[in-house]
Design a protein around this motif. Structure first.
Motif, PDB file in Angstrom:
ATOM      1  N   MET A   1      30.013  31.030  50.311  1.00 15.71           N
ATOM      2  CA  MET A   1      30.853  31.749  49.357  1.00 15.71           C
ATOM      3  C   MET A   1      32.255  31.136  49.330  1.00 15.71           C
ATOM      4  SD  MET A   1      29.710  35.704  50.097  1.00 15.71           S
ATOM      5  CE  MET A   1      30.102  36.310  48.461  1.00 15.71           C
ATOM      6  N   ILE A   2      32.938  31.329  48.211  1.00 17.36           N
ATOM      7  CA  ILE A   2      34.303  30.840  48.059  1.00 17.36           C
ATOM      8  C   ILE A   2      35.183  32.023  47.687  1.00 17.36           C
ATOM      9  CG2 ILE A   2      35.849  29.284  46.809  1.00 17.36           C
ATOM     10  CD1 ILE A   2      33.456  27.512  46.226  1.00 17.36           C
ATOM     11  N   ASP A   3      36.133  32.353  48.545  1.00 14.39           N
ATOM     12  CA  ASP A   3      37.043  33.467  48.294  1.00 14.39           C
ATOM     13  C   ASP A   3      36.280  34.745  47.958  1.00 14.39           C
ATOM     14  OD1 ASP A   3      39.019  31.561  48.664  1.00 14.39           O
ATOM     15  OD2 ASP A   3      39.306  31.223  46.519  1.00 14.39           O
ATOM     16  N   GLY A   4      35.164  34.961  48.645  1.00 13.29           N
ATOM     17  CA  GLY A   4      34.366  36.162  48.448  1.00 13.29           C
ATOM     18  C   GLY A   4      33.380  36.097  47.301  1.00 13.29           C
ATOM     19  N   HIS A   5      33.316  34.975  46.608  1.00 13.31           N
ATOM     20  CA  HIS A   5      32.414  34.842  45.467  1.00 13.31           C
ATOM     21  C   HIS A   5      31.148  34.077  45.855  1.00 13.31           C
ATOM     22  CE1 HIS A   5      35.307  36.428  42.638  1.00 13.31           C
ATOM     23  NE2 HIS A   5      36.215  35.541  43.027  1.00 13.31           N
ATOM     24  N   VAL A   7      28.468  31.563  44.904  1.00 15.20           N
ATOM     25  CA  VAL A   7      28.658  30.440  43.978  1.00 15.20           C
ATOM     26  C   VAL A   7      27.361  29.645  43.802  1.00 15.20           C
ATOM     27  CG1 VAL A   7      29.876  28.257  43.587  1.00 15.20           C
ATOM     28  CG2 VAL A   7      31.106  30.228  44.529  1.00 15.20           C
ATOM     29  N   VAL A   8      27.020  29.422  42.547  1.00 13.67           N
ATOM     30  CA  VAL A   8      25.925  28.527  42.180  1.00 13.67           C
ATOM     31  C   VAL A   8      26.527  27.335  41.448  1.00 13.67           C
ATOM     32  CG1 VAL A   8      23.829  28.225  40.799  1.00 13.67           C
ATOM     33  CG2 VAL A   8      24.253  30.409  41.953  1.00 13.67           C
ATOM     34  N   ASP A   9      26.322  26.134  41.976  1.00 16.86           N
ATOM     35  CA  ASP A   9      26.698  24.926  41.236  1.00 16.86           C
ATOM     36  C   ASP A   9      25.444  24.482  40.491  1.00 16.86           C
ATOM     37  OD1 ASP A   9      27.433  22.476  40.225  1.00 16.86           O
ATOM     38  OD2 ASP A   9      28.626  21.927  41.971  1.00 16.86           O
ATOM     39  N   VAL A  61      29.412  26.550  48.655  1.00 18.81           N
ATOM     40  CA  VAL A  61      28.418  26.610  47.572  1.00 18.81           C
ATOM     41  C   VAL A  61      27.118  27.188  48.132  1.00 18.81           C
ATOM     42  CG1 VAL A  61      27.215  25.327  45.784  1.00 18.81           C
ATOM     43  CG2 VAL A  61      29.476  24.580  46.546  1.00 18.81           C
ATOM     44  N   ASP A  62      26.671  28.298  47.550  1.00 20.65           N
ATOM     45  CA  ASP A  62      25.493  28.996  48.059  1.00 20.65           C
ATOM     46  C   ASP A  62      24.189  28.440  47.497  1.00 20.65           C
ATOM     47  OD1 ASP A  62      26.790  31.423  49.554  1.00 20.65           O
ATOM     48  OD2 ASP A  62      27.843  31.284  47.634  1.00 20.65           O
ATOM     49  N   ARG A  63      24.194  28.018  46.235  1.00 19.40           N
ATOM     50  CA  ARG A  63      23.003  27.449  45.610  1.00 19.40           C
ATOM     51  C   ARG A  63      23.405  26.185  44.851  1.00 19.40           C
ATOM     52  NH1 ARG A  63      21.651  30.842  48.515  1.00 19.40           N
ATOM     53  NH2 ARG A  63      20.290  32.651  48.158  1.00 19.40           N
ATOM     54  N   VAL A  64      22.544  25.186  44.921  1.00 18.24           N
ATOM     55  CA  VAL A  64      22.809  23.899  44.274  1.00 18.24           C
ATOM     56  C   VAL A  64      21.587  23.512  43.451  1.00 18.24           C
ATOM     57  CG1 VAL A  64      23.281  21.447  44.637  1.00 18.24           C
ATOM     58  CG2 VAL A  64      24.321  23.153  46.152  1.00 18.24           C
ATOM     59  N   LEU A  65      21.784  23.283  42.157  1.00 20.46           N
ATOM     60  CA  LEU A  65      20.709  22.798  41.303  1.00 20.46           C
ATOM     61  C   LEU A  65      20.777  21.277  41.252  1.00 20.46           C
ATOM     62  CD1 LEU A  65      20.585  25.257  38.266  1.00 20.46           C
ATOM     63  CD2 LEU A  65      19.381  25.342  40.444  1.00 20.46           C
ATOM     64  N   ALA A 252      34.916  23.624  45.404  1.00 20.79           N
ATOM     65  CA  ALA A 252      35.810  24.747  45.681  1.00 20.79           C
ATOM     66  C   ALA A 252      37.053  24.685  44.811  1.00 20.79           C
ATOM     67  CB  ALA A 252      36.188  24.761  47.160  1.00 20.79           C
ATOM     68  N   ALA A 253      37.573  23.478  44.594  1.00 22.06           N
ATOM     69  CA  ALA A 253      38.755  23.326  43.739  1.00 22.06           C
ATOM     70  C   ALA A 253      38.465  23.793  42.317  1.00 22.06           C
ATOM     71  CB  ALA A 253      39.218  21.869  43.744  1.00 22.06           C
ATOM     72  N   ASN A 254      37.278  23.460  41.809  1.00 18.44           N
ATOM     73  CA  ASN A 254      36.927  23.881  40.458  1.00 18.44           C
ATOM     74  C   ASN A 254      36.694  25.389  40.375  1.00 18.44           C
ATOM     75  OD1 ASN A 254      37.052  21.209  39.570  1.00 18.44           O
ATOM     76  ND2 ASN A 254      35.217  21.437  38.301  1.00 18.44           N
ATOM     77  N   VAL A 255      36.077  25.962  41.408  1.00 17.45           N
ATOM     78  CA  VAL A 255      35.880  27.413  41.423  1.00 17.45           C
ATOM     79  C   VAL A 255      37.223  28.124  41.347  1.00 17.45           C
ATOM     80  CG1 VAL A 255      35.191  29.362  42.876  1.00 17.45           C
ATOM     81  CG2 VAL A 255      33.651  27.413  42.597  1.00 17.45           C
ATOM     82  N   ARG A 256      38.163  27.681  42.151  1.00 16.40           N
ATOM     83  CA  ARG A 256      39.485  28.334  42.162  1.00 16.40           C
ATOM     84  C   ARG A 256      40.224  28.119  40.843  1.00 16.40           C
ATOM     85  NH1 ARG A 256      39.402  26.475  48.089  1.00 16.40           N
ATOM     86  NH2 ARG A 256      38.853  28.433  49.133  1.00 16.40           N
TER      87      ARG A 256
END
Length: 284
Positions: A1-5, A7-9, A61-65, A252-256
């Motif tokens: 997770m990133i900052d509590g989120h 995340v699926v890339d 990143v929790d899931r990666v496609l 992570a930079a893109n998520v933020r």
């Protein structure tokens, strides 16, 4: 997770480097900058599953496609089998995405069925790198199979920098009949109509319930500029987060950066993972 989120890339490339054309390596170098993507590769140019898993864990990143790509004209061959070691190493984090090219695979439906049997949760087609129309009737049996299986179709939309590309096939408008002919198939326009088709892609996403936009390759801070003619919060309801890894300064930079757009919390959650999970329930 990133900052509590969570995340699926939803847009990641991890090819074997010797199978690629030099332009792909130039692209990764230029767009990744100092991002340490090469550290996940061994000297022979193959991904080290443990290293890639560790990097994604550090990035949150929790899931990666994982994309494969059969585009010898533009980038090279990135076989789906090359991604199997990653899925075997961590089947919770990594998932496969199928890919076909009508110039290489026949019958197309059989090849898609074969790749789905390997565990693919979505299908990607690349008309721009493969130099074919996504509306070609030869692809209709593939779309029909995806309708039967509940499998989303991800399509490159917009321009490409690679020699050998045919960007005219990246016009989202080419899908205008297809999305109507297959209303139960969710179509994800990768790169959101990048170039001069942002408006077309965004309009289709807002007007068609089965059209979505993935953000891969788009600097998040520029999204308000790219979609200036649209209500960004409303449009974001149809966004799917993706990076186009490794051509990114960091997941992570893109998520933020997406979070900094000021979207309502529930919409942000859906952009970062909820929409992807809705399209591909096996990701949850």
């Amino acid at each position: 997770m990133i900052d509590g989120h969570f995340v699926v890339d939803a847009h990641v490339h991890t090819p074997r480097l010797p199978t690629l054309k030099p332009a792909w390596l130039d692209w990764a170098r230029d767009y990744a900058g100092d991002y340490p993507w090469r550290t996940v590769y061994d000297e022979a140019g193959s991904v080290i599953p443990s290293a890639m898993d560790d990097l994604m864990a550090r990035e949150g990143v929790d899931r990666v496609l994982l994309f494969c790509d059969y585009s010898p004209r533009a980038t090279g061959i990135q076989s789906i089998e090359d991604n199997l070691p990653l899925v075997e190493y961590n089947p919770e984090r990594f998932r496969l995405v199928a890919n076909v090219n009508p110039h290489l695979h026949h019958p197309l439906r059989d090849e898609v069925r074969r790749q789905l049997a390997l565990g693919a949760v979505a299908l990607k087609i690349h008309p721009v790198h493969g130099a074919f129309s996504p509306a070609d009737k030869e692809l209709y049996p593939v779309y029909d199979l995806c309708a039967d299986r509940g499998v989303p179709v991800i399509l490159h939309s917009g321009l490409s920098v690679f020699p050998g590309s045919r960007s005219s096939f990246g016009d989202p408008q080419l899908l205008s009949d297809v999305v109507e002919d297959f209303p139960s198939v969710n179509f994800v326009f990768a790169h959101g109509g990048r170039g001069w088709w942002y408006d077309v892609a965004a309009f289709m996403a807002q007007s068609r319930p089965n059209v979505w936009l993935d953000l891969a390759g788009l600097p998040p801070k520029k999204l308000p500029e790219y979609y200036a003619r649209f209500d960004l919060v409303r449009l974001a309801r149809k966004w799917v987060f993706g990076t186009d890894w490794p051509g990114v300064p960091g997941t992570a930079a893109n998520v933020r950066a997406v979070a900094d757009l000021g979207l309502p919390v529930e919409i942000l959650k859906n952009v970062l993972s909820g929409n992807a999970v809705r399209l591909m329930p096996g990701l949850s």
